[in-house]
Write a protein that holds these residues in place. Structure first.
Motif: not given
Lengths: 424, 424
Positions: A8-12, A155-163, A170-181
């Motif tokens: 996750l962190a590498e992609r972020a 948190n997953i629902a809020i992050a989905a909105c931000l993604h 046109g930006l990578p969703a991984e800029a907001v990376a949520l540790v879901e587990d």
């Protein structure tokens, strides 16, 4: 170590370069879209929050914790409004903080750049997910979010909105990376990723912050408890000192910039303390005092050493009579948490000495401790209040999520021109 | 954990308050006395250094290491001069970096205070003992020094001089605390003292810095290796680019701001590279290149992936031909150490893009990498060059040994006036 968070962190971190490369107006527009997306996703967010609340209730979670977890339409509106406020702040990236031409003709500038990838580790409040993402992205960073397991669905629902907002730009969703587990081993993994994470900010109770501080290989800025003091000097204006005590202790006892301990100079204690403590008690304060305090105000319970180190987060006030400003300063140095200290005094020499010798993140002279937050101090918004004496100390606004570096422009200047002979 | 270093650190931390409480002129005078004391103690210092040198020779220590360890009359003079230079710098403590009156009448200021206790962990150079003490004390801090075991006697002799100066000013000698017992377990103990040490700065080779970073519970600012790049853009002035290559690589190959890798745009490589590499080779450089480099300059040895990540600390230069500025930036992001990168280009758009996308502590446009140090960038003196993107990034001068905090002055302002009714 599973590699789950590293991945996750590498992609972020890769996504951070895309956020850093945006123009200020583009970053502001991105935040506007993030606010819109949360507003549009309100029903999904509330449904997810209902699931979190049901799970929490079934697990026997108590009232205050449930309250922190709960969202409703108004709270989602507040999240949206907070993102819009951050969108409207001046962009810190690219700010030139120093600029000078040296005798050798070099133009030397210090220019703000983003930190890179910031990890937020927090507890049950789902609004932190949106707040932290907004602040980190506004300052050109990517963010890795690890919220409490109680708020996982929210948190997953809020992050989905931000993604959705990121993708729409046109930006990578991984800029907001949520540790879901939310398994604890993943927090430990996160805290080791010193090659990927530039800064970790823990926000929550003392236990969480200690856990992060004790296990981190990544740089950490702590937002620790506030054991804030009001010292009522011999030369204090009595009415002013009482105002500061009431506002500091009682206007919102559950926050970190509330007062915990009142230190009163012996030269004013007889005249001031009995009435002041009566008024505080009449407004709901519970007084715990030293022997001299109790002699002047018998309703006070005896204060223990633990009381003087406690962040009560409640209307309890510890009180001590001191013989001098030295004794007050020594008490604060011993028991304080470097957060906020106040002196009430009409004597400029006493005030200056207090300011000089107290090393807390904020020192207030004849003003309430409650002013130590980003909004009151002119930062617009804050990601927390640092009690770490490095990088940022006190409220952390957008600037604290950047770093200044050097940009030097020349016309071929070299350090040792004599070695260049024949070189053209 | 023996408690040996904790005990030292506790006394140093207490002494820090005395240093922080001095007026700027007093701190300058203290440093003047420190310089005098080192000058007066020269014979003792040289005798101690002779003992260190004999022990090192007996242990079979090699030439470069012996040279770093050795003192002579001239080197002691240089130590004295360096302390005097630091004494003459403006005092950072008490500087007001922001000042504004808010609509509610509060005067809100940001004011620099010392960090507190700074730990320096370094290797064989005894001059660091005096340099670090001078810089830390000038900025109002105490310092805990742990030098290499090779320099133990020299460090004790230098510290004794500094202690005499402190005592002559009525100050606690513990403000300069030397870890005389150089057993490694004491370094480990030092690195755990997060309640006492505000910042640790390791200075030395990669192995030392890794050891500190991997074992520290205290905040660390790394001063890591410099893998510095010169990118010669398609639009570079050929003579200017050659000057930057010669100065960057050859004026002092053993320092961290020397060049290690030359990246050359394919559009200029045919015209520029053969002559440039000949001139570099004629001046003593050893060239290791990619296949395209070797096609243009057959004398080059083949470069490996390791060469592109290496800090050679010698006249070796790795060279690569790239097809675009993007490829150059990607190479630097992959192999760089965030220290210093240079672009040679007469095209402002290319220069701006390089500046925007490179996140190193210093980016030079048409100027030598060798300018990335505190002296050249106007800081006067430096305690090192930070490659940590937090608190300080690039050369660390006196300001980097302080932190800004808030001082707020009012006339009784409170957050919630409505709750104060009847309070006087």
């Amino acid at each position: 170590m599973t590699g789950y968070v590293r991945n996750l962190a590498e992609r972020a971190r890769a996504a951070a370069l895309a956020i850093a490369g945006l123009e200020p107006a583009q970053r502001a527009a991105l935040l506007g879209s993030m606010a819109d997306a949360v507003a549009e996703g309100r029903d999904d967010i509330l449904a997810a929050n209902t699931a979190d609340m049901e799970r929490a209730r079934a697990a026997g979670t108590t009232g205050a914790m449930l309250d922190r977890l709960q969202l409703d339409a108004g709270r989602v509106d507040a999240i949206v409004a907070a993102i819009r406020e951050v969108a409207a702040l001046p962009d810190p990236v690219g700010q030139v903080t120093r600029s000078e031409v040296h005798p050798n003709g070099l133009l030397i500038e210090k220019v703000r750049i983003p930190l890179g990838l910031i990890a937020m580790i927090y507890e049950a409040r789902p609004n932190v997910t949106a707040d932290a993402a907004a602040l980190c992205l506004r300052a050109g960073n990517a963010v890795l979010l690890r919220g409490g397991s109680e708020a996982r669905d929210s948190n997953i629902a809020i992050a989905a909105c931000l993604h959705r907002a990121l993708r729409a730009h046109g930006l990578p969703a991984e800029a907001v990376a949520l540790v879901e587990d939310t398994a604890r081993e993943h927090v430990l993994e996160l805290l080791q990723l010193s090659d990927l994470i530039d800064l970790a900010i823990p926000r929550g109770g003392e236990r969480l912050i200690r856990f992060v501080a004790e296990n981190a290989r990544v740089p950490v800025i702590k937002h620790y408890k506030g054991v804030c003091h009001l010292y009522v000097d011999r030369a204090a204006d009595p009415a002013l000192a009482l105002q500061l005590a009431i506002d500091g202790k009682l206007s919102r006892p559950g926050v970190c910039n509330a007062l915990e301990t009142l230190l009163v100079h012996a030269g004013i204690a007889d005249a001031w303390l009995p009435d002041a403590l009566s008024q505080l008690k009449a407004r709901g304060a519970e007084i715990r005092g030293c022997d001299r305090t109790r002699a002047l105000f018998p309703d006070a319970a005896p204060a223990t050493e633990e009381d003087y180190a406690a962040e009560f987060l409640s209307p309890i006030l510890a009180v001590r009579v001191v013989d001098s400003i030295d004794e007050a300063i020594a008490h604060i140095q011993r028991h304080g948490s470097d957060h906020t200290e106040v002196i009430a005094s009409a004597d400029p020499a006493a005030a200056d000495r207090f300011v000089r010798e107290i090393r807390s993140s904020a020192v207030m002279v004849n003003a309430s401790s409650r002013f130590n937050d980003g909004g009151s101090l002119g930062l617009g918004a804050e990601i927390g209040i640092s009690t770490t004496r490095l990088h940022a100390y006190g409220p952390m606004g957008l600037e604290s999520l950047t770093i200044e570096r050097y940009v030097v422009r020349g016309e071929g200047q070299v350090r040792h021109p004599e070695s260049i002979v024949d070189a053209s």
